[in-house]
Design a protein around this motif. Structure first.
Motif, PDB file in Angstrom:
ATOM      1  N   ASP A  10       0.836  -1.206   0.000  1.00 47.91           N
ATOM      2  CA  ASP A  10       0.000   0.000   0.000  1.00 47.91           C
ATOM      3  C   ASP A  10       0.869   1.254   0.000  1.00 47.91           C
ATOM      4  N   ILE A  11       1.944   1.214   0.792  1.00 51.29           N
ATOM      5  CA  ILE A  11       2.887   2.349   0.822  1.00 51.29           C
ATOM      6  C   ILE A  11       3.485   2.548  -0.566  1.00 51.29           C
ATOM      7  N   ASP A  12       3.880   1.459  -1.212  1.00 53.43           N
ATOM      8  CA  ASP A  12       4.439   1.557  -2.569  1.00 53.43           C
ATOM      9  C   ASP A  12       3.417   2.134  -3.546  1.00 53.43           C
ATOM     10  N   MET A  13       2.182   1.712  -3.421  1.00 55.64           N
ATOM     11  CA  MET A  13       1.122   2.205  -4.303  1.00 55.64           C
ATOM     12  C   MET A  13       0.898   3.702  -4.092  1.00 55.64           C
ATOM     13  N   LEU A  14       0.849   4.119  -2.822  1.00 52.36           N
ATOM     14  CA  LEU A  14       0.695   5.538  -2.512  1.00 52.36           C
ATOM     15  C   LEU A  14       1.909   6.322  -2.988  1.00 52.36           C
ATOM     16  N   ALA A  15       3.090   5.765  -2.833  1.00 49.23           N
ATOM     17  CA  ALA A  15       4.316   6.434  -3.289  1.00 49.23           C
ATOM     18  C   ALA A  15       4.267   6.682  -4.796  1.00 49.23           C
ATOM     19  N   LEU A  17       1.586   7.011  -6.580  1.00 49.72           N
ATOM     20  CA  LEU A  17       0.583   8.055  -6.808  1.00 49.72           C
ATOM     21  C   LEU A  17       1.174   9.437  -6.532  1.00 49.72           C
ATOM     22  N   LEU A  18       1.902   9.578  -5.420  1.00 45.64           N
ATOM     23  CA  LEU A  18       2.492  10.878  -5.075  1.00 45.64           C
ATOM     24  C   LEU A  18       3.385  11.376  -6.197  1.00 45.64           C
ATOM     25  N   ARG A  19       4.210  10.490  -6.704  1.00 42.42           N
ATOM     26  CA  ARG A  19       5.124  10.875  -7.781  1.00 42.42           C
ATOM     27  C   ARG A  19       4.351  11.264  -9.041  1.00 42.42           C
ATOM     28  N   ALA A  20       3.379  10.439  -9.422  1.00 44.78           N
ATOM     29  CA  ALA A  20       2.642  10.691 -10.662  1.00 44.78           C
ATOM     30  C   ALA A  20       1.782  11.946 -10.578  1.00 44.78           C
ATOM     31  N   GLU A  21       1.224  12.222  -9.416  1.00 41.94           N
ATOM     32  CA  GLU A  21       0.345  13.389  -9.247  1.00 41.94           C
ATOM     33  C   GLU A  21       1.121  14.689  -9.060  1.00 41.94           C
ATOM     34  N   ALA A  22       2.274  14.633  -8.375  1.00 41.65           N
ATOM     35  CA  ALA A  22       2.867  15.901  -7.941  1.00 41.65           C
ATOM     36  C   ALA A  22       4.391  15.952  -7.959  1.00 41.65           C
ATOM     37  N   GLU A  23       5.040  15.132  -8.743  1.00 39.04           N
ATOM     38  CA  GLU A  23       6.510  15.152  -8.758  1.00 39.04           C
ATOM     39  C   GLU A  23       7.058  16.548  -9.048  1.00 39.04           C
ATOM     40  N   THR A  24       6.426  17.279  -9.946  1.00 36.31           N
ATOM     41  CA  THR A  24       6.924  18.613 -10.296  1.00 36.31           C
ATOM     42  C   THR A  24       6.657  19.641  -9.190  1.00 36.31           C
ATOM     43  N   GLU A  25       5.856  19.277  -8.195  1.00 32.33           N
ATOM     44  CA  GLU A  25       5.553  20.186  -7.080  1.00 32.33           C
ATOM     45  C   GLU A  25       6.497  20.000  -5.904  1.00 32.33           C
ATOM     46  N   GLY A  26       7.448  19.086  -6.016  1.00 36.07           N
ATOM     47  CA  GLY A  26       8.412  18.853  -4.957  1.00 36.07           C
ATOM     48  C   GLY A  26       7.832  18.042  -3.808  1.00 36.07           C
ATOM     49  N   GLU A  27       8.635  17.905  -2.763  1.00 37.08           N
ATOM     50  CA  GLU A  27       8.228  17.079  -1.630  1.00 37.08           C
ATOM     51  C   GLU A  27       6.970  17.598  -0.948  1.00 37.08           C
ATOM     52  N   MET A  30       3.949  16.616  -3.008  1.00 38.83           N
ATOM     53  CA  MET A  30       3.669  15.182  -2.912  1.00 38.83           C
ATOM     54  C   MET A  30       3.084  14.828  -1.551  1.00 38.83           C
ATOM     55  N   LEU A  31       3.611  15.430  -0.489  1.00 40.30           N
ATOM     56  CA  LEU A  31       3.068  15.167   0.851  1.00 40.30           C
ATOM     57  C   LEU A  31       1.621  15.649   0.944  1.00 40.30           C
ATOM     58  N   LEU A  32       1.320  16.771   0.330  1.00 37.09           N
ATOM     59  CA  LEU A  32      -0.060  17.273   0.346  1.00 37.09           C
ATOM     60  C   LEU A  32      -1.009  16.323  -0.401  1.00 37.09           C
ATOM     61  N   VAL A  33      -0.559  15.742  -1.510  1.00 39.30           N
ATOM     62  CA  VAL A  33      -1.378  14.745  -2.209  1.00 39.30           C
ATOM     63  C   VAL A  33      -1.613  13.551  -1.285  1.00 39.30           C
ATOM     64  N   GLY A  34      -0.571  13.139  -0.576  1.00 33.19           N
ATOM     65  CA  GLY A  34      -0.726  12.046   0.384  1.00 33.19           C
ATOM     66  C   GLY A  34      -1.727  12.392   1.467  1.00 33.19           C
ATOM     67  N   ASN A  35      -1.685  13.623   1.962  1.00 31.34           N
ATOM     68  CA  ASN A  35      -2.642  14.073   2.983  1.00 31.34           C
ATOM     69  C   ASN A  35      -4.071  14.020   2.457  1.00 31.34           C
ATOM     70  N   VAL A  36      -4.278  14.426   1.221  1.00 28.81           N
ATOM     71  CA  VAL A  36      -5.610  14.384   0.620  1.00 28.81           C
ATOM     72  C   VAL A  36      -6.112  12.941   0.585  1.00 28.81           C
ATOM     73  N   GLY A  37      -5.266  12.033   0.147  1.00 28.63           N
ATOM     74  CA  GLY A  37      -5.661  10.630   0.076  1.00 28.63           C
ATOM     75  C   GLY A  37      -6.002  10.048   1.436  1.00 28.63           C
ATOM     76  N   ARG A  79      12.450   7.920  -2.072  1.00 27.33           N
ATOM     77  CA  ARG A  79      12.011   9.277  -1.683  1.00 27.33           C
ATOM     78  C   ARG A  79      10.491   9.322  -1.516  1.00 27.33           C
ATOM     79  N   GLU A  80       9.780   8.809  -2.506  1.00 25.58           N
ATOM     80  CA  GLU A  80       8.319   8.838  -2.444  1.00 25.58           C
ATOM     81  C   GLU A  80       7.775   7.865  -1.401  1.00 25.58           C
ATOM     82  N   ARG A  81       8.471   6.741  -1.177  1.00 25.31           N
ATOM     83  CA  ARG A  81       8.053   5.821  -0.115  1.00 25.31           C
ATOM     84  C   ARG A  81       8.108   6.508   1.247  1.00 25.31           C
ATOM     85  N   ARG A  82       9.167   7.257   1.475  1.00 22.34           N
ATOM     86  CA  ARG A  82       9.289   7.981   2.757  1.00 22.34           C
ATOM     87  C   ARG A  82       8.164   9.000   2.906  1.00 22.34           C
TER      88      ARG A  82
END
Length: 100
Positions: A10-15, A17-27, A30-37, A79-82
């Motif tokens: 699940d962590i890998d799947m979320l990671a 998603l974070l990269r695909a949704e917001a890689e250009t927005e930086g960490e 990506m953390l904000l996308v994770g918070n939304v999810g 990076r995205e897993r963390r």
């Protein structure tokens, strides 16, 4: 323990998603996308009433445009897993402009 149950897959799947949704927005982005999810899983309201797991949240129809792009289907990176684990742990690192 996190604010939602999450297996390593699940962590890998979320990671991914974070990269695909917001890689250009930086960490922060990506953390904000994770918070939304995570909020969608915990919210139990409106359109998110039946969401209980990370895979259900990610695969909800029309929820994330990133699932339409190949970047989501590449392997998760450390990076995205963390960042995904931080979101699952409930970290809320909102930028100052979003502070209440």
């Amino acid at each position: 323990m996190g604010v939602v149950k999450a297996r390593q897959q699940d962590i890998d799947m979320l990671a991914r998603l974070l990269r695909a949704e917001a890689e250009t927005e930086g960490e922060m982005g990506m953390l904000l996308v994770g918070n939304v999810g995570i909020n969608r899983i915990r919210g139990n309201c409106s359109d998110f009433k039946e969401l209980r797991t990370i895979p259900q949240m990610i695969n909800q129809p029309h929820a994330f445009e990133a699932l339409q792009h190949s970047l989501y289907y590449q392997g998760a990176r450390d990076r995205e897993r963390r960042l995904a684990q931080r979101a699952v742990n409930g970290e809320r690192n909102w930028p100052a402009k979003f502070s209440l």
